[in-house]
Design a protein around this motif. Structure first.
Motif, PDB file in Angstrom:
ATOM      1  N   ASN A 118    -129.042 -51.567  47.606  1.00  0.00           N
ATOM      2  CA  ASN A 118    -128.575 -50.730  46.505  1.00  0.00           C
ATOM      3  C   ASN A 118    -127.232 -50.079  46.848  1.00  0.00           C
ATOM      4  O   ASN A 118    -126.300 -50.067  46.045  1.00  0.00           O
ATOM      5  CB  ASN A 118    -129.643 -49.671  46.232  1.00  0.00           C
ATOM      6  CG  ASN A 118    -129.453 -49.056  44.872  1.00  0.00           C
ATOM      7  OD1 ASN A 118    -128.756 -49.612  44.036  1.00  0.00           O
ATOM      8  ND2 ASN A 118    -130.037 -47.895  44.655  1.00  0.00           N
ATOM      9  N   MET A 119    -127.159 -49.573  48.106  1.00  0.00           N
ATOM     10  CA  MET A 119    -125.915 -48.924  48.557  1.00  0.00           C
ATOM     11  C   MET A 119    -124.750 -49.905  48.513  1.00  0.00           C
ATOM     12  O   MET A 119    -123.661 -49.589  48.039  1.00  0.00           O
ATOM     13  CB  MET A 119    -126.066 -48.399  49.996  1.00  0.00           C
ATOM     14  CG  MET A 119    -126.911 -47.168  50.133  1.00  0.00           C
ATOM     15  SD  MET A 119    -126.239 -45.786  49.208  1.00  0.00           S
ATOM     16  CE  MET A 119    -124.919 -45.295  50.277  1.00  0.00           C
ATOM     17  N   SER A 120    -124.979 -51.127  49.039  1.00  0.00           N
ATOM     18  CA  SER A 120    -123.834 -52.045  49.076  1.00  0.00           C
ATOM     19  C   SER A 120    -123.453 -52.484  47.659  1.00  0.00           C
ATOM     20  O   SER A 120    -122.274 -52.737  47.395  1.00  0.00           O
ATOM     21  CB  SER A 120    -124.060 -53.231  50.019  1.00  0.00           C
ATOM     22  OG  SER A 120    -125.202 -53.899  49.660  1.00  0.00           O
ATOM     23  N   LEU A 121    -124.437 -52.552  46.753  1.00  0.00           N
ATOM     24  CA  LEU A 121    -124.103 -52.858  45.354  1.00  0.00           C
ATOM     25  C   LEU A 121    -123.234 -51.766  44.758  1.00  0.00           C
ATOM     26  O   LEU A 121    -122.247 -52.032  44.073  1.00  0.00           O
ATOM     27  CB  LEU A 121    -125.376 -52.969  44.524  1.00  0.00           C
ATOM     28  CG  LEU A 121    -125.877 -54.377  44.270  1.00  0.00           C
ATOM     29  CD1 LEU A 121    -127.158 -54.334  43.449  1.00  0.00           C
ATOM     30  CD2 LEU A 121    -124.824 -55.186  43.529  1.00  0.00           C
ATOM     31  N   GLN A 122    -123.614 -50.518  45.052  1.00  0.00           N
ATOM     32  CA  GLN A 122    -122.837 -49.379  44.531  1.00  0.00           C
ATOM     33  C   GLN A 122    -121.412 -49.401  45.072  1.00  0.00           C
ATOM     34  O   GLN A 122    -120.456 -49.160  44.340  1.00  0.00           O
ATOM     35  CB  GLN A 122    -123.514 -48.067  44.917  1.00  0.00           C
ATOM     36  CG  GLN A 122    -124.605 -47.679  43.951  1.00  0.00           C
ATOM     37  CD  GLN A 122    -125.222 -46.334  44.293  1.00  0.00           C
ATOM     38  OE1 GLN A 122    -124.613 -45.547  44.995  1.00  0.00           O
ATOM     39  NE2 GLN A 122    -126.431 -46.109  43.821  1.00  0.00           N
ATOM     40  N   GLU A 123    -121.302 -49.724  46.388  1.00  0.00           N
ATOM     41  CA  GLU A 123    -119.960 -49.773  46.991  1.00  0.00           C
ATOM     42  C   GLU A 123    -119.120 -50.879  46.336  1.00  0.00           C
ATOM     43  O   GLU A 123    -117.947 -50.675  46.018  1.00  0.00           O
ATOM     44  CB  GLU A 123    -120.055 -50.045  48.491  1.00  0.00           C
ATOM     45  CG  GLU A 123    -120.308 -48.790  49.290  1.00  0.00           C
ATOM     46  CD  GLU A 123    -120.711 -49.093  50.716  1.00  0.00           C
ATOM     47  OE1 GLU A 123    -120.372 -50.180  51.232  1.00  0.00           O
ATOM     48  OE2 GLU A 123    -121.396 -48.232  51.313  1.00  0.00           O
ATOM     49  N   ALA A 124    -119.746 -52.059  46.134  1.00  0.00           N
ATOM     50  CA  ALA A 124    -119.016 -53.177  45.517  1.00  0.00           C
ATOM     51  C   ALA A 124    -118.569 -52.792  44.111  1.00  0.00           C
ATOM     52  O   ALA A 124    -117.445 -53.097  43.692  1.00  0.00           O
ATOM     53  CB  ALA A 124    -119.907 -54.413  45.466  1.00  0.00           C
ATOM     54  N   ASN A 125    -119.450 -52.083  43.403  1.00  0.00           N
ATOM     55  CA  ASN A 125    -119.146 -51.632  42.057  1.00  0.00           C
ATOM     56  C   ASN A 125    -117.949 -50.700  42.041  1.00  0.00           C
ATOM     57  O   ASN A 125    -117.034 -50.816  41.229  1.00  0.00           O
ATOM     58  CB  ASN A 125    -120.367 -50.870  41.535  1.00  0.00           C
ATOM     59  CG  ASN A 125    -120.635 -51.249  40.111  1.00  0.00           C
ATOM     60  OD1 ASN A 125    -119.792 -51.855  39.469  1.00  0.00           O
ATOM     61  ND2 ASN A 125    -121.802 -50.868  39.619  1.00  0.00           N
ATOM     62  N   GLU A 126    -117.936 -49.772  43.018  1.00  0.00           N
ATOM     63  CA  GLU A 126    -116.848 -48.794  43.116  1.00  0.00           C
ATOM     64  C   GLU A 126    -115.524 -49.504  43.420  1.00  0.00           C
ATOM     65  O   GLU A 126    -114.488 -49.201  42.850  1.00  0.00           O
ATOM     66  CB  GLU A 126    -117.195 -47.759  44.195  1.00  0.00           C
ATOM     67  CG  GLU A 126    -116.187 -46.638  44.372  1.00  0.00           C
ATOM     68  CD  GLU A 126    -115.712 -45.994  43.064  1.00  0.00           C
ATOM     69  OE1 GLU A 126    -114.511 -45.729  42.982  1.00  0.00           O
ATOM     70  OE2 GLU A 126    -116.523 -45.787  42.127  1.00  0.00           O
TER      71      GLU A 126
END
Ligand code: ADP
Length: 265
Positions: free
Chosen positions: A24-32
């Motif tokens: 979830n964290m890495s998805l959020q980072e990629a999104n940002e």
């Protein structure tokens, strides 16, 4: 009918939760990162439209003025000179945009060939020494006695890298300042630096200088035909050579750009 057997997962509930959390964290980072790229792209097009509009407006007004048929002699020369400058700027901007887009396209082939590093750098350096544009600067070349190695480069693109770094070193330095080109063999490859003793870059600006069009509108002085894409192009070309460029700078003392190229022989 035979019952399907389910084996207990090897992984514990806590481990599973942890893995989900990390995903979830890495998805959020990629999104940002994507959002930031999008912001930069929008900003880039806004800057670009501004950069295109100013010279186009100047050219359109000049054409209207010439159409009156009343412009002659020295005034005509001045108008034509201004038109020439604006056209040169537009050409430069379009060429740079085209090159940047080409370098950003992974399908663009690089024409990599093995070249003698010393001979390549010396030839580039002496061409700058012969260039009147550098007459107010002291140019220095620092190569080891025996720089006996080959680098695998696209020579035309690498000249472009050096050109952009040298042009900046000249633009952002003062009469009498020094521009130095060095090459050193290291464990990682051939380290090349372009350093100047010029005006330097403020620490809060340094992380942004490789962004497209960064500060062009603010930094550009009248008559300056730079596109503001110079360092973005440098970064992309070096990426296509498997290299990364870094910059160190002290305001009032100067700036050093550094990158490493793989040695092939
Ligand atoms: P520009 O066309 O504005 O020179 P670049 O992409 O080449 O665009 O450089 C981006 C910005 O980085 C410049 O506007 C300038 O503020 C800064 N910069 C680049 N090289 C130097 C240097 N050698 N010394 C000081 N500032 C520099």
């Amino acid at each position: 009918m035979e019952k399907k057997k389910y084996s207990r997962p090897e992984i514990s509930r806590e481990e599973l939760q942890q893995q989900l959390f990390e995903a979830n964290m890495s998805l959020q980072e990629a999104n940002e990162r994507l959002r930031q790229e999008e912001r930069m792209r929008t900003e880039f097009f806004a800057n670009l439209s501004h950069d295109l509009r100013a010279p186009m407006t100047a050219l359109a007004s000049a054409v209207e003025y010439l159409k009156t048929g009343t412009v002659t002699g020295a005034e005509l020369d001045a108008v034509l000179e201004l038109m020439g400058k604006r056209t040169a700027f537009l050409q430069r901007l379009i060429e740079d945009m085209f090159l940047l887009a080409k370098m950003e396209n992974a399908d663009t082939a690089m024409h990599l060939i093995p070249l003698d590093a010393g001979a390549f750098l010396e030839e580039y350096f002496y061409s700058c020494e012969a260039d009147a544009a550098y007459s107010g600067r002291k140019l220095t070349l620092e190569l080891p006695e025996e720089l006996d190695c080959e680098i695998q480069i696209d020579p035309e693109m690498m000249v472009r890298v050096l050109d952009n770094l040298f042009t900046n070193a000249r633009k952002y330095s003062r009469e009498g300042d020094t521009i130095t080109l060095t090459a050193t063999k290291t464990e990682a490859g051939l380290e090349i630096t372009v350093a100047d003793t010029g005006i330097g870059i403020a620490p809060e600006e340094l992380p942004h200088i490789f962004e497209r069009s960064y500060r062009t509108t603010k930094a550009r002085t009248p008559g300056d035909d730079s596109s503001g894409l110079g360092l973005a192009i440098v970064q992309k070309i070096l990426e296509r050579h498997g290299s990364k460029i870094t910059a160190e700078s002290t305001v009032g003392e100067g700036t050093t750009f550094r990158f490493v190229l793989p040695i092939v022989a």
